[in-house]
Write a protein that holds these residues in place. Sequence first.
Motif, PDB file in Angstrom:
ATOM      1  N   MET A  48     -13.041   1.757  11.457  1.00  0.00           N
ATOM      2  CA  MET A  48     -13.288   2.313  10.141  1.00  0.00           C
ATOM      3  C   MET A  48     -14.938   1.703   9.968  1.00  0.00           C
ATOM      4  N   GLU A  49     -14.996   0.495  10.033  1.00  0.00           N
ATOM      5  CA  GLU A  49     -16.227  -0.098   9.668  1.00  0.00           C
ATOM      6  C   GLU A  49     -17.209   0.348  10.829  1.00  0.00           C
ATOM      7  N   ARG A  75      -9.277  12.242  -0.375  1.00  0.00           N
ATOM      8  CA  ARG A  75     -10.911  12.554  -0.548  1.00  0.00           C
ATOM      9  C   ARG A  75     -11.374  12.394  -1.986  1.00  0.00           C
ATOM     10  N   GLY A  82      -6.144   2.689  10.084  1.00  0.00           N
ATOM     11  CA  GLY A  82      -6.264   1.235  10.492  1.00  0.00           C
ATOM     12  C   GLY A  82      -6.370   1.053  12.125  1.00  0.00           C
ATOM     13  N   ASP A  83      -6.479  -0.125  12.548  1.00  0.00           N
ATOM     14  CA  ASP A  83      -6.811  -0.081  13.951  1.00  0.00           C
ATOM     15  C   ASP A  83      -5.658  -0.246  14.935  1.00  0.00           C
ATOM     16  N   THR A  87     -15.444   8.468   6.824  1.00  0.00           N
ATOM     17  CA  THR A  87     -14.531   7.180   6.733  1.00  0.00           C
ATOM     18  C   THR A  87     -13.704   7.213   5.232  1.00  0.00           C
ATOM     19  N   TRP A  88     -13.521   8.476   4.836  1.00  0.00           N
ATOM     20  CA  TRP A  88     -12.930   8.620   3.395  1.00  0.00           C
ATOM     21  C   TRP A  88     -11.486   8.794   3.815  1.00  0.00           C
ATOM     22  N   ARG A 116       0.786  -1.347  -0.212  1.00  0.00           N
ATOM     23  CA  ARG A 116      -0.062   0.044  -0.168  1.00  0.00           C
ATOM     24  C   ARG A 116       0.848   1.153   0.034  1.00  0.00           C
ATOM     25  N   GLU A 149      -2.618  -4.756   9.066  1.00  0.00           N
ATOM     26  CA  GLU A 149      -3.905  -3.980   9.559  1.00  0.00           C
ATOM     27  C   GLU A 149      -4.979  -4.355   9.463  1.00  0.00           C
ATOM     28  N   ASN A 154      -8.777   6.560   5.643  1.00  0.00           N
ATOM     29  CA  ASN A 154      -8.625   5.149   6.170  1.00  0.00           C
ATOM     30  C   ASN A 154      -7.616   5.051   7.330  1.00  0.00           C
ATOM     31  N   GLY A 174     -18.214   3.905  10.041  1.00  0.00           N
ATOM     32  CA  GLY A 174     -19.083   3.966   9.072  1.00  0.00           C
ATOM     33  C   GLY A 174     -20.807   3.476   9.449  1.00  0.00           C
ATOM     34  N   TRP A 178      -9.490  -2.922  10.223  1.00  0.00           N
ATOM     35  CA  TRP A 178     -10.149  -1.850   9.844  1.00  0.00           C
ATOM     36  C   TRP A 178     -11.435  -1.889  10.364  1.00  0.00           C
TER      37      TRP A 178
END
Length: 328
Positions: free
Chosen positions: A87-88, A166, A102-103, A97-98, A75, A82, A100, A91, A84
């Motif tokens: 983020m989930e 974004r 990671g946890d 959430t645009w 990435r 990672e 990201n 959402g 997510w």
Amino acid sequence: MTLAGGGWPEGATCVALSGGVGGAKLALGLSHVVPPENLTIVANVGDDFEHLGLRICPDIDTLMYTLSGLADQERGWGLAGETWRCMEALGRLGGETWFNLGDADLATHLERSRRLHRGECLTEVTGALCRSLNVGPSILPATDDRLRTIVQTDRGPLGFQHYFVRERCVPEVTGFTFEGAETARLSAEVSKAMTDPRLAAVVICPSNPFISIDPILAVPGMRDALRAVSAPVIAVAPVVAGEAIKGPTAKMMQELGLPVDASTPALRYRDLLAGYVVDDADADLAPAIEGEGVAVLSTGTVMRSLEDRVRLARAVMDFALNLPRDVG
Ligand code: FO1
């Protein structure tokens, strides 16, 4: 001085200026050539922003994760392995959430923000995070003051991450401004690294000139500090055969009406540079750049593996150490 016959010259130091992904690859290579205690990486902070109540410093984090071996190489940003879930969940709550996060990456932003709120400056916080992650070289924010890249576009001004993530770099770029730059100050740590009498080379990493290197150079005193160093300043082209390895560098050059090739960054920094490194594919650009008084090395600059990163770092250092030093 040369690396060819041996190692890094005893006690010599090196400063690298870097943005995120491309710069971090060379910074990792440099960390295999220069002893970590002698390597300082000055990081762009123009990409930083406040998001979801947290301070996000993408280029510092990309450097920190890359040099600690924790980065997601595929990435280019964030941590390997990672998840997510946050983020989930965000959402589901209708949150933003645009961008990201990671946890595990969130832990970095939480701890950074906590320390900043407690009154530590970004240099101190970055140092503490780097020590925790066993990063050897010093990663220094170009400034502890607020400096934000604003992308001027056909849709109006956009904060850097709003343009980049974004809007996916779709708006046409007309220019850049660096909010806060006029009053930003170089940190004492950056000034010290730049004026170290043991400084043997300054490397401008293959990062986007407009959004990664220019915000560093926009900090008052940085250009003067670069002009004052007796060590050679070398840049590595972020463009190969008219294309950026990653990111919007070529698109920006085209929209700004600049030649879309490796000579554009060289000419942009020409007053600062002793040397410039282009890919073998761009060797034909050398005479024009040399005509501006900048020595050119052509070599393989595409970094796919760790071996590529270390090989390029050695080539850049050999080139730098063999350039005439400014004795005036
Ligand atoms: N880049 C993206 O393209 N999309 C993202 O959602 C994203 C999230 C992100 C989170 C933390 C972080 O440190 C970097 C992140 N990046 C993301 C990269 C970031 O936009 C960088 O500023 C660019 O790669 C430019 O260097």
